[in-house]
Design a protein around this motif. Structure first.
Motif, PDB file in Angstrom:
ATOM      1  N   ALA A 139     109.632  33.993 -48.170  1.00 57.48           N
ATOM      2  CA  ALA A 139     109.972  33.456 -49.608  1.00 57.48           C
ATOM      3  C   ALA A 139     110.462  32.013 -49.566  1.00 57.48           C
ATOM      4  CB  ALA A 139     110.868  34.497 -50.270  1.00 57.48           C
ATOM      5  N   ASP A 140     110.075  31.292 -50.401  1.00 61.42           N
ATOM      6  CA  ASP A 140     110.675  29.980 -50.378  1.00 61.42           C
ATOM      7  C   ASP A 140     112.064  29.992 -51.130  1.00 61.42           C
ATOM      8  OD1 ASP A 140     111.211  27.142 -51.262  1.00 61.42           O
ATOM      9  OD2 ASP A 140     109.163  26.760 -51.748  1.00 61.42           O
ATOM     10  N   PRO A 141     112.808  29.432 -50.409  1.00 60.80           N
ATOM     11  CA  PRO A 141     114.148  29.292 -50.875  1.00 60.80           C
ATOM     12  C   PRO A 141     114.471  28.669 -52.310  1.00 60.80           C
ATOM     13  CG  PRO A 141     114.245  28.210 -48.823  1.00 60.80           C
ATOM     14  CD  PRO A 141     112.901  28.881 -49.089  1.00 60.80           C
ATOM     15  N   GLN A 142     113.589  27.704 -52.461  1.00 53.84           N
ATOM     16  CA  GLN A 142     113.622  26.787 -53.680  1.00 53.84           C
ATOM     17  C   GLN A 142     113.011  27.592 -54.825  1.00 53.84           C
ATOM     18  OE1 GLN A 142     115.587  24.150 -53.456  1.00 53.84           O
ATOM     19  NE2 GLN A 142     115.690  24.633 -51.366  1.00 53.84           N
ATOM     20  N   ASP A 143     111.812  28.443 -54.669  1.00 57.53           N
ATOM     21  CA  ASP A 143     111.068  29.011 -55.665  1.00 57.53           C
ATOM     22  C   ASP A 143     110.638  30.300 -55.124  1.00 57.53           C
ATOM     23  OD1 ASP A 143     109.189  29.668 -57.538  1.00 57.53           O
ATOM     24  OD2 ASP A 143     108.131  27.724 -57.631  1.00 57.53           O
ATOM     25  N   ALA A 144     111.098  31.231 -55.608  1.00 54.46           N
ATOM     26  CA  ALA A 144     110.804  32.867 -55.126  1.00 54.46           C
ATOM     27  C   ALA A 144     109.504  33.201 -55.365  1.00 54.46           C
ATOM     28  CB  ALA A 144     111.722  33.615 -55.821  1.00 54.46           C
ATOM     29  N   ARG A 145     108.839  32.392 -56.429  1.00 59.72           N
ATOM     30  CA  ARG A 145     107.296  32.760 -56.614  1.00 59.72           C
ATOM     31  C   ARG A 145     106.495  32.225 -55.514  1.00 59.72           C
ATOM     32  NH1 ARG A 145     107.077  29.556 -62.166  1.00 59.72           N
ATOM     33  NH2 ARG A 145     108.415  28.287 -60.767  1.00 59.72           N
ATOM     34  N   ARG A 146     106.889  31.447 -54.775  1.00 59.97           N
ATOM     35  CA  ARG A 146     106.037  30.752 -53.722  1.00 59.97           C
ATOM     36  C   ARG A 146     106.497  31.441 -52.378  1.00 59.97           C
ATOM     37  NH1 ARG A 146     105.743  24.440 -53.602  1.00 59.97           N
ATOM     38  NH2 ARG A 146     107.532  24.768 -52.456  1.00 59.97           N
ATOM     39  N   LYS A 147     105.326  31.272 -51.558  1.00 56.53           N
ATOM     40  CA  LYS A 147     105.625  31.672 -50.001  1.00 56.53           C
ATOM     41  C   LYS A 147     105.341  30.467 -49.010  1.00 56.53           C
ATOM     42  CE  LYS A 147     105.719  36.157 -50.036  1.00 56.53           C
ATOM     43  NZ  LYS A 147     106.858  37.071 -49.606  1.00 56.53           N
ATOM     44  N   LEU A 148     106.182  30.522 -48.258  1.00 54.21           N
ATOM     45  CA  LEU A 148     106.328  29.260 -47.224  1.00 54.21           C
ATOM     46  C   LEU A 148     105.717  30.054 -46.100  1.00 54.21           C
ATOM     47  CD1 LEU A 148     109.582  27.346 -47.369  1.00 54.21           C
ATOM     48  CD2 LEU A 148     107.439  26.512 -48.364  1.00 54.21           C
ATOM     49  N   VAL A 149     104.966  29.171 -45.337  1.00 51.12           N
ATOM     50  CA  VAL A 149     104.509  29.543 -43.910  1.00 51.12           C
ATOM     51  C   VAL A 149     105.528  28.705 -43.003  1.00 51.12           C
ATOM     52  CG1 VAL A 149     102.749  29.443 -42.301  1.00 51.12           C
ATOM     53  CG2 VAL A 149     102.120  29.372 -44.534  1.00 51.12           C
ATOM     54  N   ARG A 150     106.104  29.334 -41.978  1.00 47.70           N
ATOM     55  CA  ARG A 150     107.022  28.767 -41.019  1.00 47.70           C
ATOM     56  C   ARG A 150     106.682  29.431 -39.637  1.00 47.70           C
ATOM     57  NH1 ARG A 150     112.781  31.448 -42.538  1.00 47.70           N
ATOM     58  NH2 ARG A 150     112.285  33.207 -41.325  1.00 47.70           N
ATOM     59  N   LEU A 151     107.086  28.558 -38.618  1.00 47.33           N
ATOM     60  CA  LEU A 151     106.841  29.025 -37.339  1.00 47.33           C
ATOM     61  C   LEU A 151     107.907  29.909 -36.931  1.00 47.33           C
ATOM     62  CD1 LEU A 151     106.050  25.613 -35.674  1.00 47.33           C
ATOM     63  CD2 LEU A 151     104.530  27.090 -36.372  1.00 47.33           C
ATOM     64  N   THR A 152     107.498  30.982 -35.930  1.00 46.24           N
ATOM     65  CA  THR A 152     108.372  31.815 -35.428  1.00 46.24           C
ATOM     66  C   THR A 152     109.024  31.218 -34.199  1.00 46.24           C
ATOM     67  OG1 THR A 152     106.744  32.714 -34.032  1.00 46.24           O
ATOM     68  CG2 THR A 152     106.921  33.868 -36.303  1.00 46.24           C
ATOM     69  N   PRO A 153     110.002  31.845 -33.675  1.00 48.62           N
ATOM     70  CA  PRO A 153     110.560  31.426 -32.596  1.00 48.62           C
ATOM     71  C   PRO A 153     109.439  31.132 -31.475  1.00 48.62           C
ATOM     72  CG  PRO A 153     112.316  32.957 -33.392  1.00 48.62           C
ATOM     73  CD  PRO A 153     111.145  32.973 -34.294  1.00 48.62           C
ATOM     74  N   ARG A 154     108.494  32.107 -31.277  1.00 51.86           N
ATOM     75  CA  ARG A 154     107.283  32.152 -30.326  1.00 51.86           C
ATOM     76  C   ARG A 154     106.699  30.802 -30.650  1.00 51.86           C
ATOM     77  NH1 ARG A 154     104.711  34.567 -26.619  1.00 51.86           N
ATOM     78  NH2 ARG A 154     102.247  34.681 -26.444  1.00 51.86           N
TER      79      ARG A 154
END
Length: 174
Positions: free
Chosen positions: A105-120
């Protein structure tokens, strides 16, 4: 100009070059640049596989760079890569299945999804940077530090400040 086939140069049909025999064919420059790029990328992926990342592909590296440390939306990822949102979504699906990225979930807008890298994913990028540094050192050993710096400077002067772009995968049609 007479058309000739240069058999030893991947069967390119080209116009003959008039003048000095030491002149090079125009098509050789992009092929040599691509071969240098391909050599580095192939060596990188051999090292990545040897260090526990056998499933990473070159397109994944472009996508992970485009995701960056802060994450992006799928739309933004598509823009950065020069592909459609749907193609970016498929890439994210694959990276997520392999454990390199996740949707949150995007912390700025709960309607949006963010793609982020995992630790791997972050570890794979960190290793990639170290491997590229090692490969650059091998080129410096082979060419000499000065010649390699001249090559890099010359390429920077030709491609200009906007020369570094992540949309290579899209540009190649991937």
């Amino acid at each position: 100009m007479v058309n000739v086939v240069v058999e030893e140069k991947v069967n390119q049909v080209v116009g003959s070059v008039e003048g000095e025999p030491s002149q090079r064919w125009g098509f050789e420059l992009p092929l040599l640049l691509f071969a240098g790029f391909r050599t580095l990328i192939d060596q990188l992926h051999t090292e990545l596989a040897d260090h526990g990342y056998p499933d990473l592909r070159p397109a994944h590296g472009f996508a992970m760079q485009a995701i960056g440390p802060d994450g992006v939306t799928a739309s933004e990822l598509g823009r950065r890569l020069g592909v459609s949102k749907q193609a970016a979504g498929k890439t994210v699906d694959r990276l997520a299945a392999l454990g390199y990225a996740e949707r949150v979930a995007d912390p700025q807008d709960a309607r949006r999804k963010l793609v982020r890298l995992t630790p791997r994913g972050l570890d794979a990028l960190t290793l990639s940077a170290a491997v590229f540094q090692e490969l650059r050192g091998q080129w410096a050993d082979r060419l000499g530090t000065g010649r390699l710096a001249e090559l890099e400077d010359a390429l920077k002067s030709v491609v200009g400040p906007a020369g570094f772009r992540l949309d290579a995968a899209g540009w190649f049609g991937g």
